[in-house]
Write a protein that holds these residues in place. Structure first.
Motif, PDB file in Angstrom:
ATOM      1  N   PRO A  90       0.688  -1.216   0.079  1.00  0.00           N
ATOM      2  CA  PRO A  90      -0.057  -0.195  -0.045  1.00  0.00           C
ATOM      3  C   PRO A  90       0.755   1.319  -0.060  1.00  0.00           C
ATOM      4  O   PRO A  90       0.454   2.201  -0.637  1.00  0.00           O
ATOM      5  N   PHE A  91       2.037   1.211   0.852  1.00  0.00           N
ATOM      6  CA  PHE A  91       2.914   2.474   0.645  1.00  0.00           C
ATOM      7  C   PHE A  91       3.587   2.802  -0.713  1.00  0.00           C
ATOM      8  O   PHE A  91       3.410   3.655  -1.087  1.00  0.00           O
ATOM      9  N   GLN A  92       3.972   1.596  -1.372  1.00  0.00           N
ATOM     10  CA  GLN A  92       4.383   1.819  -2.629  1.00  0.00           C
ATOM     11  C   GLN A  92       3.342   2.265  -3.654  1.00  0.00           C
ATOM     12  O   GLN A  92       3.564   3.139  -4.407  1.00  0.00           O
ATOM     13  N   LEU A 169      -6.341   1.668   1.281  1.00  0.00           N
ATOM     14  CA  LEU A 169      -5.481   0.766   0.721  1.00  0.00           C
ATOM     15  C   LEU A 169      -5.197  -0.017   1.725  1.00  0.00           C
ATOM     16  O   LEU A 169      -4.402  -1.229   1.475  1.00  0.00           O
ATOM     17  N   GLY A 170      -5.579  -0.057   3.024  1.00  0.00           N
ATOM     18  CA  GLY A 170      -5.038  -0.797   4.252  1.00  0.00           C
ATOM     19  C   GLY A 170      -3.812  -0.361   4.884  1.00  0.00           C
ATOM     20  O   GLY A 170      -3.300  -0.880   5.792  1.00  0.00           O
ATOM     21  N   LEU A 171      -3.374   1.015   4.615  1.00  0.00           N
ATOM     22  CA  LEU A 171      -2.118   1.327   5.483  1.00  0.00           C
ATOM     23  C   LEU A 171      -2.742   2.068   6.657  1.00  0.00           C
ATOM     24  O   LEU A 171      -3.390   3.141   6.548  1.00  0.00           O
ATOM     25  N   THR A 172      -2.141   1.815   7.557  1.00  0.00           N
ATOM     26  CA  THR A 172      -2.391   2.189   8.915  1.00  0.00           C
ATOM     27  C   THR A 172      -1.490   3.617   8.931  1.00  0.00           C
ATOM     28  O   THR A 172      -0.320   3.432   9.541  1.00  0.00           O
ATOM     29  N   GLU A 173      -2.125   4.705   8.506  1.00  0.00           N
ATOM     30  CA  GLU A 173      -1.319   5.886   8.757  1.00  0.00           C
ATOM     31  C   GLU A 173      -2.104   6.730   9.933  1.00  0.00           C
ATOM     32  O   GLU A 173      -2.921   6.131  10.551  1.00  0.00           O
ATOM     33  N   ARG A 177      -5.361   5.748  11.895  1.00  0.00           N
ATOM     34  CA  ARG A 177      -5.191   5.420  13.385  1.00  0.00           C
ATOM     35  C   ARG A 177      -6.450   6.274  14.196  1.00  0.00           C
ATOM     36  O   ARG A 177      -6.946   5.792  15.178  1.00  0.00           O
ATOM     37  N   ALA A 178      -6.642   7.376  13.667  1.00  0.00           N
ATOM     38  CA  ALA A 178      -7.428   8.270  14.268  1.00  0.00           C
ATOM     39  C   ALA A 178      -8.833   7.515  14.256  1.00  0.00           C
ATOM     40  O   ALA A 178      -9.774   7.725  14.940  1.00  0.00           O
TER      41      ALA A 178
END
Length: 222
Positions: A90-92, A169-173, A177-178
């Motif tokens: 997801p990050f990429q 996309l499933g990335l926990t940023e 988190r909020a």
């Protein structure tokens, strides 16, 4: 339900742990997007008809479609056609999506900045024996970038805020988190207000740095 000031204050340390994802996605995407944008503008200046049309379609597509749709295409759609991309994280995927989208906007910013440089600058450079490419690289482009800095800065801010879409996309940023905190504690206002303040602070820090850069560049051309 009353506003829980204690939970609100405790939200900041927890959310800040994920800020590095937001900053890294924004910075990397802006740098890559700027490089791509500069290349697109350089190719357009070659005035090759078919190449110019392709670049115009590229810019039109990324400016004319929602970033969220683009991310879904890159992360879910393209890997179905290109097998090696099935392992993309997801990050990429966010880096790719933000970079391509940002490059389309920055290409127009740079193009406009180049066109704003007086034509006499190029003519004067050619008159002293420079080639057109030398004149562009040494005279026109440096001035254009100085003019483009505010626009590129605004695009960085847009990418910073758009990075919040990483959660789809499933990335926990930081936004993801909020959302988790709000869902588990039912402290919706406290969680999202803390999130908004963190984004606000990040943008203001960058705006401060941008003003310093603009002042330094302005001094160089006095």
């Amino acid at each position: 339900m009353k506003f829980d000031i204690v939970y609100f204050l405790k939200s900041f340390p927890d959310l800040i742990k994920y800020v590095h994802y937001t900053i890294s996605m924004s910075v990397i995407s802006t740098i890559i997007g700027f490089v791509i944008a500069s290349g697109l503008v350089a190719l357009k200046l070659m005035h090759i008809k078919i190449l110019t049309k392709i670049i115009n379609i590229y810019i039109s597509f990324f400016r004319g479609t929602p970033l969220l749709v683009q991310l879904f295409i890159f992360y879910y759609g393209v890997p179905q056609l290109i097998s090696p991309l099935k392992n993309i994280s997801p990050f990429q995927a966010m880096i790719v999506g933000l970079s391509l989208c940002g490059s389309a906007y920055m290409a127009e910013i740079i193009r406009g900045a180049i066109e704003s440089v007086p034509k006499g600058q190029m003519e004067a450079a050619l008159s002293i024996g420079m080639t057109q490419m030398q004149a562009f690289k040494r005279i026109v482009y440096p001035q254009a970038i100085r003019i483009a800095i505010p626009g590129i800065g605004n695009e960085f801010v847009d990418l910073l805020k758009s990075s919040s879409l990483a959660f789809v996309l499933g990335l926990t940023e930081i936004l993801a988190r909020a959302q988790m905190n709000a869902a588990s504690s039912f402290k919706v206002l406290e969680s999202y207000l803390a999130l908004a303040i963190i984004y606000w602070i990040l943008v203001e820090i960058f705006n401060f740095l941008q003003r310093i850069i603009e002042k330094k560049l302005a001094k160089a051309y006095k």
